[in-house]
Scaffold this active site. Sequence first.
Site, PDB file in Angstrom:
ATOM      1  N   SER A 252       0.849  -1.188   0.000  1.00  0.00           N
ATOM      2  CA  SER A 252       0.000   0.000   0.000  1.00  0.00           C
ATOM      3  C   SER A 252       0.883   1.235   0.000  1.00  0.00           C
ATOM      4  O   SER A 252       2.114   1.149   0.007  1.00  0.00           O
ATOM      5  CB  SER A 252      -0.919   0.009   1.229  1.00  0.00           C
ATOM      6  OG  SER A 252      -0.150   0.141   2.420  1.00  0.00           O
ATOM      7  N   LYS A 253       0.243   2.400   0.035  1.00  0.00           N
ATOM      8  CA  LYS A 253       0.990   3.663  -0.023  1.00  0.00           C
ATOM      9  C   LYS A 253       1.967   3.815   1.129  1.00  0.00           C
ATOM     10  O   LYS A 253       2.977   4.508   1.003  1.00  0.00           O
ATOM     11  CB  LYS A 253       0.010   4.842  -0.027  1.00  0.00           C
ATOM     12  CG  LYS A 253      -0.792   4.972  -1.315  1.00  0.00           C
ATOM     13  CD  LYS A 253      -1.737   6.154  -1.251  1.00  0.00           C
ATOM     14  CE  LYS A 253      -2.549   6.291  -2.532  1.00  0.00           C
ATOM     15  NZ  LYS A 253      -3.507   7.407  -2.457  1.00  0.00           N
ATOM     16  N   ARG A 254       1.671   3.163   2.251  1.00  0.00           N
ATOM     17  CA  ARG A 254       2.582   3.324   3.392  1.00  0.00           C
ATOM     18  C   ARG A 254       3.952   2.699   3.134  1.00  0.00           C
ATOM     19  O   ARG A 254       4.919   2.981   3.839  1.00  0.00           O
ATOM     20  CB  ARG A 254       1.961   2.715   4.657  1.00  0.00           C
ATOM     21  CG  ARG A 254       1.895   1.200   4.669  1.00  0.00           C
ATOM     22  CD  ARG A 254       1.359   0.669   5.996  1.00  0.00           C
ATOM     23  NE  ARG A 254       1.323  -0.770   6.032  1.00  0.00           N
ATOM     24  CZ  ARG A 254       0.344  -1.511   5.552  1.00  0.00           C
ATOM     25  NH1 ARG A 254      -0.703  -0.913   5.001  1.00  0.00           N
ATOM     26  NH2 ARG A 254       0.386  -2.822   5.622  1.00  0.00           N
TER      27      ARG A 254
END
Length: 509
Positions: A252-254
Amino acid sequence: MLSVRVRFAPSPSGYVHVGNARTALFNWLFARHHAGAFVRRIEDTDVERSEERYEAQLMEDLRWLGLDWDEGPDKGGPCGPYRQSERKDLYAKHARQLIDQGHAYFCFCSQEQLEVERQEALKAGLQPRYSGRCRARPREEAARKVAAGEPAAVRLQIAGPAFTWNDLVHGPVTFASDVIGDFILVRSDGNAAYNYAVVIDDHLMDITHVIRGDDHISNTPRQLAVYQAFGWEPPHFGHLSTILGPDRKPLSKRHGATSLQNFREQGILPEALRNYLLLLGWSAQDGKTEILSTQDMIAQFSLDRINKSSAVFDSDKLDWMNRLYLSKSSAAEVVRYLVTRTVHHFASAGYIAQSDLQRDGISEWLNKIILQTIKARPEAPHILDVGRLIFAYDAEAVVCSEETRHVAEDAGSRQVLMAFIPKALAEGEMTYEKFREIAKSVQKETGRKGKDLFHPIRVALTGAVSGPELEKLIPIFEEGAKLRLAGPVKSCAERLREFAEAAKLLREV
C-alpha cells in the site's frame, strides 16, 4: 483451443498501482504468447468514483509500460462499446431475460430492512446474506409495482448447493451457495452491479481467460451463478497472488511508491519495471534467469509457472534492476532518466515546482547539477544530499551541528574564514577562478594549506563537511541565485555573510 482473448478491465477511480500493472502485464504476455487478443475495457459502473482523468492516466501509463491493446474504447473493435457506462441497454435487456425465465426477480426491500437483516445475521454469528424476502412475490404483482414507479432492484435466484472451478493458479476452488445469497444484478437506480455487468461483458466479448488478482476470488462464485443462469460456458479463471510489502502486509501507499505514476516520476525505466513485475509471482523456464527481453518474456510466458504464494515487493531489487537497464541505455536516455529522477526528488522536498521547469534557464541549470554532481551517484539519498547543499543552507544550523560546529569554534578555522570572507564579499559574484585566487591569498596570509585551508571554507559555503567539488558547486550556487524557484538558492556571498553572523565573526571580520 479457441483463439485466446483476455481483458484488462480496471475501474477509472484511481491511479494504476503495482497489482493492476502486473495483472495487465500477465494478460498482455498471455495474449501475445498465444497470438490472441488483449482487450482494454473500462469498468465505470461506480459512477461516483469514476473520473475521466484516471482513464486518460491509465492509457498513458499502459503505453509507458510498453503494453498495447487490440480492442478498447479508443481503438474500437467488433465487441464494443468497451466502456460499461455505454452498455446499459445490454445489461437491462439481459436482466429482463433472466426475470422472464424465472432466474431473477424484483426486490423492493429498503436499505433499512436490509440493514436490519444484516445486523441480525451478525448477532447470530452468521455470514450476512439476503433472506429472499421478495423471491416468492408473484411475478405479475412485482411487474405492476415496477410499472407504478416503485423503486426495485433485480436479484439473481441462486440455484445449486455449490460453485466450483479449477483455478489456473490455485487449482480446484469451491464455494457453498448458502454463503452467497440472492445478490443484486441491477440496482434500484438502474445501474448494473459489478458481478453482473462483468459476466455480460466477458461473454459478449468472447473472453476465454480471466486473469486477475486473488482479491476477486470471492467474486467468482457469483459470476459463475450468472453464467449458470444464462446457460453460458464460463471462461477459465486464474487469480494472481497478493503483492506484499517488506512487512508481509498487502502493498500500500505506506510502503512508498505503488503507482506507475510514482515510478515514472522517480525515473524508473519502463523496461526495468516491466521485467521486475514479471518476477512477482512468475519464474523463467530455467528457474533462475531474471533479466529477460520482451521477446523472451512473450516466448516463455505460461500460466503454469505462476506461483500461488504471495510475492514480496523489494524496492532495492527494483533499483538494482533499473541500474542494470540504465547501464545498457544510451547517453541521452541516461540524462532523461536522471532529469526525471532528480526533478521528482527535488519537487518532493519542496525545492522546485513543476511549473519552475517552464522558466528560462532552469532546465539548463538542472542539467548542470545532474551532470556535475549526480550522474555518478544517482541514488535517492545522494540526490537529496545534493539538494540540501543547494537549497537548504542554514548558517545557524551549521554552527550548532555536532558535525560542523568545530569550524565556528576552532581558532585556526576562524583565522582562515576571517581572512577569506571579507575578500570574497568584496568580489561580489563568485567564480571558481576568483575563489582560487582568494584561497591562494589566504594561504599566504595565514600559512594554512590543504585541508586546514579548504575545509573551513567548504563548511561555511555548503554547510557540510563533504560533497561535490567546490569547483562544481560555486557556479551552481551563483546561477541558481539568479533563478526564480520554489526554493530560493543562496549565492556564495549570502552564505558567507550569514555564516559570519551566525559564527559571530562579523566584529572580527
